[in-house]
Design a protein around this motif. Structure first.
Motif, PDB file in Angstrom:
ATOM      1  N   LYS A   1       9.954 -64.801 -37.908  1.00 26.47           N
ATOM      2  CA  LYS A   1       8.822 -64.943 -38.897  1.00 26.47           C
ATOM      3  C   LYS A   1       8.510 -63.362 -39.635  1.00 26.47           C
ATOM      4  N   GLU A   2       8.116 -63.314 -40.642  1.00 25.75           N
ATOM      5  CA  GLU A   2       7.693 -61.767 -41.200  1.00 25.75           C
ATOM      6  C   GLU A   2       6.314 -61.940 -41.401  1.00 25.75           C
ATOM      7  N   GLY A   3       5.497 -60.843 -40.849  1.00 23.39           N
ATOM      8  CA  GLY A   3       4.104 -61.006 -40.925  1.00 23.39           C
ATOM      9  C   GLY A   3       3.641 -59.820 -41.671  1.00 23.39           C
ATOM     10  N   CYS A   4       4.088 -58.562 -41.516  1.00 21.40           N
ATOM     11  CA  CYS A   4       3.681 -57.492 -42.333  1.00 21.40           C
ATOM     12  C   CYS A   4       4.652 -56.650 -42.755  1.00 21.40           C
TER      13      CYS A   4
ATOM     14  N   CYS B   1       2.537 -56.224 -36.674  1.00 25.20           N
ATOM     15  CA  CYS B   1       2.296 -57.563 -36.163  1.00 25.20           C
ATOM     16  C   CYS B   1       3.102 -58.242 -34.900  1.00 25.20           C
ATOM     17  N   GLY B   2       4.377 -57.821 -34.998  1.00 27.47           N
ATOM     18  CA  GLY B   2       5.305 -58.519 -34.038  1.00 27.47           C
ATOM     19  C   GLY B   2       5.766 -59.744 -34.213  1.00 27.47           C
TER      20      GLY B   2
ATOM     21  N   ASP C   1      10.958 -55.061 -33.043  1.00 23.22           N
ATOM     22  CA  ASP C   1      10.534 -55.681 -34.561  1.00 23.22           C
ATOM     23  C   ASP C   1      11.547 -55.641 -35.410  1.00 23.22           C
TER      24      ASP C   1
ATOM     25  N   CYS D   1      11.936 -56.382 -38.335  1.00 21.96           N
ATOM     26  CA  CYS D   1      11.546 -55.933 -39.804  1.00 21.96           C
ATOM     27  C   CYS D   1      11.943 -54.383 -39.764  1.00 21.96           C
TER      28      CYS D   1
HETATM   29  S1  FES Z   1       6.923 -58.262 -39.526  1.00 25.10           S
HETATM   30 FE1  FES Z   1       5.179 -57.432 -38.525  1.00 25.10          FE
HETATM   31  S2  FES Z   1       6.129 -56.339 -37.244  1.00 25.10           S
HETATM   32 FE2  FES Z   1       7.802 -57.061 -38.214  1.00 25.10          FE
END
Ligand code: FES
Ligand code: FES
Lengths: 703, 171
Positions: free
Chosen positions: B52-55, B60-61, B73, B75
Motif C-alpha cells: 500500500k501507499e500511505g504517504c 508510514c511503512g 519502504d 515508495c
Molecule cells: S508509502 Fe509511507 S513509507 Fe512508503
C-alpha cells in the motif's frame, strides 16, 4: 485544481500555450446538471467554485488524463487566477469590517443550554473559578487516503470508494447531478480507516469523480495523495472554551457557566451538529443545578472543519476536565475527591435535565480506575523523584467523562434507519444494511449479533455489500451507533423474518433454516424481514429548548495517565495509561479493546504532538514528516478494563463505544503534565515548545 | 500506468532501462523509467496491490517490502535498484503465519497491515534483534492509526513465543 488563496474572486483559469489537450478531460462548475451545492445541512458549499473562493485549496477545476505523467504536466500548465480579498482567519474575535461572509455576523450556528439560575447561584458561591482552554485542529490520518472510482453503467452512474455513509454520498450525487435515486448508485469499498474523515468529505470526492467520468465517457479513478488529503480535507474543529464555575466550601458544584466557540471553517457542513454534541458534553458527568452553556460555530476562511471521532465532545471534555483540576486546586481538594463529590448519581440530572438512572455506579468506576492506576503509591514515588532528580519529573492525571451513543436528541427518529434480513435459498440469511466496515469491526460483530439472534452458525450469516442498489438506508456509520442502534435493528429484522415465516421468536437454528428453504421452494423468492428504528420508551427531547434526553444511552469512563516530563527538552512521554469504561455489554472483547486502545493513542497524539500549523487558514505542515502521529515507540501499553451494565435497548445489551476513547486522553495527560511540572497548561496539543513557554512563564512569575 | 518519455533532458532519448529481479521467488523482467518507484512497478505494472501507499515519503511503512531480506519502504526505492535483487512482498506470505497477529487484534482497517506484517515477519525471522531492541522500537517505522499498537506488539510477542515452542518440541 484548487484555489491558491483563502478568499477572493476568480478572474480566470489560464491554460499555458502548448499544453496538449488531447485526451485531457476538463470539468468546471458549468458541467453540473443540478444545483452547485454539496447537499448536507445548508446549501452553501459549492461542488466546484464558480466565481468566488472562500478557502485555500477550494476545488475550482478538475482534470483527468489516462496517463498520470501527462496529468502532472497538465496540472503544472494550468493556473487559477484569483483577485484576493482579505481573509478572516481568527474564529475567536469578531470579524473586521468587510469580513462578514455568512449571515450578519459570520456565526454559522448558535446553540445554548439553560438549567436553573446561574447568576444567583454564582452570587452565593464560596469561590468562583475561571478558566480558558483551547484545542487545535487534528488531522485524521486514516492510513488510506480519500479515493473514489466512478463509471457509467447504462443509465446509472456508479461510484465506489472509501467512505462511511453510502446514502450521504447518494443524496449529494443525486442533488448536484440532477438525477433520481434510481440513476445513481454508491458502493462502499473496504475502507482503510475513517474516524469521521470519511463521513461528509467523500461526497465531494464522489461528485468530482462522477463529473469527470460522465464527461470522459469512461471510468475515472480519483485518489488523493497524502499531501492533498491533509491540506484540503476536513479536520477536528479548533475550539476555545471558557468556564466560570461556582463552588461551595466543600467543593460542590453550584453553577457552571460555559462558553464554547468552534472554528467552523468556510462552509457550514456538519458544524451545527458538532456544536450540538460539544455543548451537550461541556458540563461533564457531574450533577449541578445551575448550568448555562452558550455555544457558537464561527465562519473563517479555512477549509471546512468536519466530523472527527468524538464530534465536538473531546474539545469541551478537555476544557471541563482540565478545569476540574483547577477548581480542585482552588478549593484545596484532591482532584479525585472533587470529582467524587460531584459525579452524577442515579436519579440526578445532566445539564439538559436528563435524569440518569442506568444502574451504573460512577463513583465506583472512579475508585476502581484510581486503584488500577496505582495513583496513591505512585504519587509518593513521584514526589521523591522530584526531590532527587534534576530534570526528570513524573505526574498522574485523570479524567471522568461520558459519551452519548447514537444521534443526538430526535436525530435517530428523523433518520428512521431500516435494516432488512433476507432468507437465502440454501437456508442461510443475508443481513442488508448500509453500515460499513472501516476497521472498527462491523462485519464481525454484525455476524455475531445475527448468529445469536437467529440461532444459525456464523458461517450461515451473509452480509450484503454496502451498495445502495441492494441495501436499505440504515443510517450513517458514525456516532458510535453501529452496534447499539443498527445491531438492534438486525435483531428485530430477524424476529420479523421469523414472524413472517410463522415461527415463534425463540425458534432458531435448523428450524429457522428449514422454514427459509421451504419458503423459497413455495414462493420462488427470498422471504425478507425488516425493522425500522423505534426510540426506546420514555426518551423525550425538545430540540428548541435543548431540554430532555439528549441521548438514549451514555457510556461512562475514567482514564488515568502517568507521564514523565524531561525538563531539559520539555518532551512529555506517557508511561502508563489506564482506560476504564462502562459501555454496556461488550460483544467482542478483542475488537472492543482494540477500539479503546486505538482511540486512546489517537487522543494522546492530539494531546501532545499532533499540531496542525495553519497558514492562510490551511494546514502548512501537510506531510507525515512534520505532522507527527504516535508510533509504537511513543506510547505505553494501554491498560483497558470494561465494566458492563447491559443496556436493554442496544443489541445484546451493548452501548456505543467507538468515540468514547478519544475524549479522555487529552485532559488526563495534560492534568498529569500539570502535576509533574507545577504549571497550568490550558492548550492542546501541549507540544514541547508550548510547555517550555508555560515553564518559562512560571519562572518569571516566581522571579 | 506507464511513465512516458520526456521527463528527462533530451525528449528524443528513451531513458527506459530493462531490469531483472526475483519477485516472490520468480524471475521478473521489465522495462522501467529510471524515476519509477518500486511501489508503482509492483502495484500498477505487476498488479501486486497488496503493498500500500500511505504517504509516499518513507514515514508510514505501509509500502514495506523486503529487498534481499531487509524491510524497506518501496515508495523510496527506484525500481532500478531492485535489479538483480530478491524482492518479497505481502503476496508471498503464508497466511498461517499470521494467526497470532489476527488473534491479538493486530489489524483493524488493514491499510497498514501489509507493511506491519512484512516488518513483523522480519522480526520473527531475526529474534536476536530483541536482545538489543524492543518490539515497540522495531515496529516504530510502521504507522497504524487504528490499533494503538498493543494488538500488533502482543501479536509479535505471541508469534515469537509460538516459534520458540515449536523449536523446543522434540523432533
Ligand atoms: S508509502 Fe509511507 S513509507 Fe512508503
Ligand atoms: S489497522 Fe488501520 S492503520 Fe493499522
Amino acid at each position: 485544481m484548487r484555489s491558491p488563496v483563502p478568499r477572493g474572486r476568480i478572474r480566470e483559469v489560464r491554460f499555458a500555450s502548448g499544453l496538449d489537450r488531447s485526451e485531457l478531460v476538463v470539468v468546471d462548475h458549468r458541467d453540473l446538471t443540478g444545483p452547485n451545492e454539496v447537499l448536507l445541512i445548508e446549501p452553501d458549499q459549492p461542488v466546484l467554485a464558480a466565481d468566488r473562493v472562500r478557502h485555500l485549496h477550494e476545488p475550482v477545476l478538475l482534470l483527468a488524463h489516462p496517463s498520470r505523467e501527462a496529468l502532472r504536466r497538465a496540472v503544472a500548465a494550468v493556473e487559477i487566477v484569483v483577485d484576493p480579498e482579505p481573509p478572516v482567519l481568527d474564529f475567536t474575535v469578531d470579524p473586521p469590517p468587510g469580513g462578514v461572509q455568512y449571515g450578519d455576523d459570520n456565526v454559522l450556528k448558535r446553540l445554548s443550554i439553560d438549567k436553573g439560575d446561574v447568576e444567583t447561584a454564582l452570587a452565593g458561591a464560596a469561590r468562583i473559578v475561571e478558566g480558558e482552554y483551547r484545542t487545535g485542529a487534528q488531522e485524521h490520518v486514516y492510513l488510506e487516503n480519500q479515493g473514489m472510482v466512478a463509471w457509467e453503467e447504462g443509465d446509472v452512474l456508479v461510484v465506489k470508494g472509501s467512505l462511511q455513509c453510502p446514502y450521504y454520498v447518494l443524496k449529494a450525487l443525486g442533488h448536484a447531478l440532477g438525477r433520481g435515486p434510481d440513476r445513481v448508485r454508491v458502493v462502499q469499498a473496504p475502507t482503510g480507516g475513517g474516524f469521521g474523515g470519511k463521513e461528509e468529505y467523500p461526497s465531494l470526492v464522489a461528485l468530482h469523480a462522477a463529473l469527470l467520468a460522465r464527461k470522459a465517457g469512461r471510468p475515472v479513478k480519483l485518489v488523493y495523495e497524502r499531501g492533498e488529503d491533509m491540506e484540503a480535507t476536513t479536520k477536528r474543529h479548533p475550539s476555545l472554551v471558557r468556564h466560570r464555575t461556582g463552588v461551595d466550601v466543600e467543593g460542590r458544584l453550584l453553577a457552571q457557566d460555559i462558553e464554547v466557540v468552534l472554528d467552523g471553517g468556510a462552509y457550514v457542513t456538519l458544524s451545527p451538529v458538532v456544536l450540538s454534541r460539544a455543548i451537550i458534553h461541556a458540563a461533564g458527568p457531574y450533577a449541578c443545578d445551575h448550568v448555562r452553556i452558550r455555544g457558537r460555530a464561527v465562519f473563517t476562511n479555512s477549509p471546512p472543519y468536519g466530523a472527527f471521532r468524538g464530534f465536538g465532545a473531546p474539545q469541551t471534555i478537555f476544557a471541563n476536565e482540565r478545569h476540574m483540576d483547577v477548581v480542585a486546586a482552588a478549593v484545596d481538594l484532591d482532584p479525585i475527591e472533587l470529582r467524587r463529590r460531584n459525579l452524577i448519581e442515579n436519579g440526578q440530572s445532566t445539564a439538559t435535565g436528563q435524569v440518569i438512572d442506568d444502574g451504573t455506579d460512577r463513583t465506583a468506576l472512579l475508585d476502581r480506575a484510581v486503584e488500577l492506576s496505582g495513583w496513591h503509591e505512585k504519587k509518593a514515588a513521584h514526589a521523591e523523584l522530584a526531590r532527587r532528580h534534576p530534570w526528570r519529573r513524573r505526574g498522574m492525571g485523570l479524567a471522568c467523562f461520558h459519551h452519548g451513543a447514537g444521534f443526538t436528541g430526535s436525530g435517530e427518529v428523523v433518520l428512521a434507519s431500516r435494516v432488512d434480513v433476507a432468507g437465502l435459498a440454501d437456508g442461510r440469511i443475508e443481513v442488508r444494511s448500509g453500515n460499513i466496515e472501516m476497521g472498527q469491526g462491523t462485519l464481525t460483530v454484525f455476524t455475531q449479533i445475527a448468529s445469536e439472534a437467529s440461532g444459525l452458525a456464523p458461517s450461515a450469516i451473509a452480509l450484503a455489500e454496502p451498495d445502495t442498489a441492494r441495501v436499505p438506508n440504515s443510517g450513517p456509520t458514525v456516532a458510535s451507533r453501529t452496534v447499539m442502534v443498527v445491531g438492534r435493528l438486525i435483531e428485530r429484522a430477524i424476529e420479523d423474518l421469523k414472524a413472517r415465516l410463522g415461527l415463534p421468536p425463540d425458534a432458531g437454528g435448523d428450524r429457522f433454516a428449514e422454514a427459509i428453504r421451504a419458503a423459497h421452494a413455495e414462493r420462488g423468492e427470498a422471504p425478507v424481514g425488516t425493522a425500522t428504528y423505534q426510540p426506546p420508551p420514555g426518551v423525550e427531547w425538545d430540540e428548541t429548548t435543548y431540554r430532555g434526553d439528549a441521548y438514549a444511552a451514555y457510556a461512562w469512563a475514567v482514564y488515568v495517565a502517568e507521564v514523565e516530563v524531561d525538563l531539559r527538552t520539555y518532551t512529555t512521554r506517557v508511561v502508563d495509561f489506564v482506560a476504564l469504561q462502562e459501555v454496556g455489554k461488550v460483544l467482542n472483547e478483542t475488537l472492543a479493546r482494540g477500539q479503546i486502545q486505538g482511540g486512546v493513542v489517537q487522543g494522546i497524539g492530539w494531546a501532545l504532538m499532533e499540531d496542525v500549523v495553519l497558514e492562510d487558514g490551511a494546514m502548512a505542515n501537510a506531510q507525515l514528516t512534520n505532522y507527527i502521529i504516535p508510533t509504537s515507540d511513543d506510547v505505553p501499553p494501554i491498560r483497558v478494563t470494561f465494566e458492563e451494565t447491559p443496556y436493554a435497548h442496544g443489541a445484546r445489551g451493548a452501548k456505543g463505544l467507538g468515540e468514547l476513547p478519544i475524549d479522555g486522553p487529552a485532559p488526563a495527560v495534560v492534568n498529569a503534565v500539570a502535576r509533574a511540572t507545577g504549571t497550568r497548561p490550558t492548550t492542546v496539543p501541549l507540544t514541547p515548545e508550548r510547555l517550555m513557554e508555560r515553564l518559562e512563564e512560571g519562572r518569571a512569575d516566581v522571579a | 500506468m506507464s511513465p512516458e518519455r520526456g521527463s528527462y533532458a533530451d525528449p528524443a532519448v528513451d531513458y527506459h532501462v530493462e531490469i531483472a529481479f526475483t519477485l516472490n521467488g520468480a524471475e521478473v523482467r521489465i522495462r522501467v523509467d529510471p524515476a519509477e518507484r518500486l511501489l508503482d512497478v509492483l502495484r500498477y505494472r505487476l498488479g501486486l496491490t497488496g503493498t500500500k501507499e500511505g504517504c509516499a515519503e518513507g514515514e508510514c511503512g505501509a509500502c514495506t517490502v523486503w529487498i534481499d531480506g531487509l524491510p524497506v519502504d518501496s515508495c523510496l526505492v527506484p525500481a532500478v535498484q531492485a535489479r538483480g535483487r530478491e524482492v518479497v512482498t505481502i503476496e508471498a506470505v503464508d497466511p498461517m503465519r499470521l494467526r497470532p497477529l489476527l488473534e491479538s487484534g493486530a489489524t483493524q482497517c488493514g491499510a497498514c497491515t501489509p507493511g506491519v506484517v512484512m516488518t513483523a515477519l522480519w522480526i520473527l525471522d531475526h529474534p536476536d534483534l530483541l536482545e538489543t531492541h524492543t518490539v515497540r522500537e522495531l515496529m516504530a517505522g510502521n504507522l497504524c492509526r487504528c490499533t494503538g499498537y498493543d494488538g500488533i506488539v502482543e501479536g509479535v510477542l505471541e508469534a515469537l513465543e509460538a516459534t520458540r515452542d515449536t523449536e523446543r518440541e522434540p523432533a
